[in-house]
Design an enzyme around this catalytic site. Structure first.
Site, short mmCIF file in Angstrom:
data_model
loop_
_atom_site.label_atom_id
_atom_site.label_comp_id
_atom_site.label_asym_id
_atom_site.label_seq_id
_atom_site.Cartn_x
_atom_site.Cartn_y
_atom_site.Cartn_z
N PRO A 108 6.56 -2.75 -8.66
CG PRO A 108 6.58 -3.55 -6.45
CD PRO A 108 7.46 -3.00 -7.52
CB SER A 115 4.59 1.46 -10.72
OG SER A 115 3.26 1.75 -10.36
CG ASP A 159 5.11 9.71 -7.15
OD1 ASP A 159 5.54 10.16 -6.08
OD2 ASP A 159 4.25 8.82 -7.22
O1 PMV Z 1 1.51 7.82 -5.60
P1 PMV Z 1 2.24 7.60 -4.34
O2 PMV Z 1 1.68 6.54 -3.49
O3 PMV Z 1 3.71 7.47 -4.56
O4 PMV Z 1 2.05 8.94 -3.43
C1 PMV Z 1 2.56 10.18 -3.83
C2 PMV Z 1 2.84 11.03 -2.66
C3 PMV Z 1 1.70 11.87 -2.10
O5 PMV Z 1 2.32 12.90 -1.33
C4 PMV Z 1 0.80 11.06 -1.18
C5 PMV Z 1 0.83 12.48 -3.21
C6 PMV Z 1 1.53 13.55 -4.01
O6 PMV Z 1 0.99 13.89 -5.09
O7 PMV Z 1 2.57 14.08 -3.59
#
Ligand code: PMV
Length: 331
Positions: A108, A115, A159
């Site tokens: 999602p 994602s 990510d």
């Molecule tokens: O994009 P998200 O919601 O998976 O958030 C990433 C994690 C954070 O630590 C909030 C931002 C980052 O760049 O590490």
């Protein structure tokens, strides 16, 4: 043009501990989850890049900087990161071929489950495979950053790293990753999705504003977060869900204080705890999006029902060990 298709698959992710503080240089722990995005790339002869995905709102053609929607309501903002990832891969392998890129997005979107990083990484893999090339992982990471920046400003990189690698990892911005080698592959969490879409960049900016306003307090919270992450690593390796839950509750308190939670998240977190979960916290940037919780077999069904009662979509997820995979097939 030869008739073949390049395919890429990459998982979504859940940050288990340490989000936000990872932007400030701390370690965080993330898990690749068994919700998986699939991308297919084929050649087209006119040098343009067509991106199609029903989950990303339709289809459109990118011709240099110009965008032409092909389906009513096609959302350039959602489709463009795919085009940016595809173009980055083409540039990397010195090709200027046109492409049709089709995305089946099972993760999602805009709810903290990685994602966009997953789609970017799978797209780069698909394009490289179509062109009979293999791009080293370190370069895929760097290229995926280009499309992530478009969405998130200045992301930590966690990510892309987890969706590329798979498994459960500890990540630190300047040191890269350490896979939790002894992490149990049957590790599982429940995810509750508030379905409130939010922008990672906006929530990160809110947390950084807190840091600028109260630097001493932020430093103290970051130290607490570092301790929680260190303890959590041990608890995950031992598959000690009760300790993991307790640490999730502690981590959530820090995230609330820096302004990353939301009323919808707080409701789901409270509902999970009241239904017997060991603990719960938001996952990813927060401000909407998803929460995670751990429970034992006797309470899991009750927790799932409670989260659904509050309108959440619920996923019971396991570890995806594969990360990015890409290959070529005849079309
Ligand atoms: O994009 P998200 O919601 O998976 O958030 C990433 C994690 C954070 O630590 C909030 C931002 C980052 O760049 O590490």
């Amino acid at each position: 043009m030869p008739s073949k298709v390049g395919r890429g698959r990459a998982p979504g992710k859940a940050i288990l501990f340490g989000e936000h503080f990872v932007v400030a240089g701390n370690s965080a722990i993330a898990m690749a989850i068994n919700l998986v995005n699939q991308v297919a790339a084929t050649f087209r002869g006119d040098g343009k890049i067509r991106v199609q995905s029903s989950e990303l709102g339709g289809a459109g053609i990118f011709d240099g900087p110009a965008f032409q929607p092909e389906t009513p309501g096609a959302d350039r903002a959602l489709l463009e990161p795919v085009k940016v990832a595809a173009s980055a891969a083409l540039k990397e392998i010195n090709s200027n071929t046109g492409l049709n890129v089709s995305v089946e997005a099972n993760v999602p979107i805009s709810v903290g489950l990685g994602s966009s990083a997953s789609v970017a990484v799978a797209t780069i893999g698909a394009v490289a495979s179509l062109l009979d090339r293999s791009i080293p992982r370190g370069r895929v990471f760097a290229l995926a950053f280009e499309s992530e920046r478009l969405l998130h400003g200045n992301p930590s990189g966690i990510d892309q790293m987890i969706v590329l690698n798979g498994g459960i990892i500890s990540y630190q911005r300047d040191r890269g990753i350490k896979a939790l080698e002894q992490a149990p592959s049957d590790f599982s969490v429940l995810i509750g999705n508030t379905k409130v879409r939010r922008s990672t960049g906006t929530v990160v900016a809110r947390v950084l504003a807190f840091r600028d306003r109260e630097p001493g307090r932020f430093r103290a919270l970051a130290e607490d977060a570092a301790k929680i992450v260190a303890e959590a690593q041990e608890a995950i390796i031992k598959l000690d869900y009760s300790a993991i839950g307790r640490l999730m509750d502690q981590n959530q308190r820090l995230l609330v204080e820096v302004g990353a939670s939301s009323a919808e998240l707080d409701k789901l977190i409270t509902a999970a705890r009241a239904s017997g979960a060991f603990g719960a916290k938001l996952t990813g940037a927060g401000g909407g999006g998803c929460m995670i919780t751990v429970a034992d077999d006797s309470t899991r069904d009750r927790i799932v029902a409670a989260l659904r009662e509050f309108g959440a979509d619920v996923y019971e997820v396991y570890v995806d060990e594969t990360g990015l995979d890409s290959w070529q097939e005849p079309n």
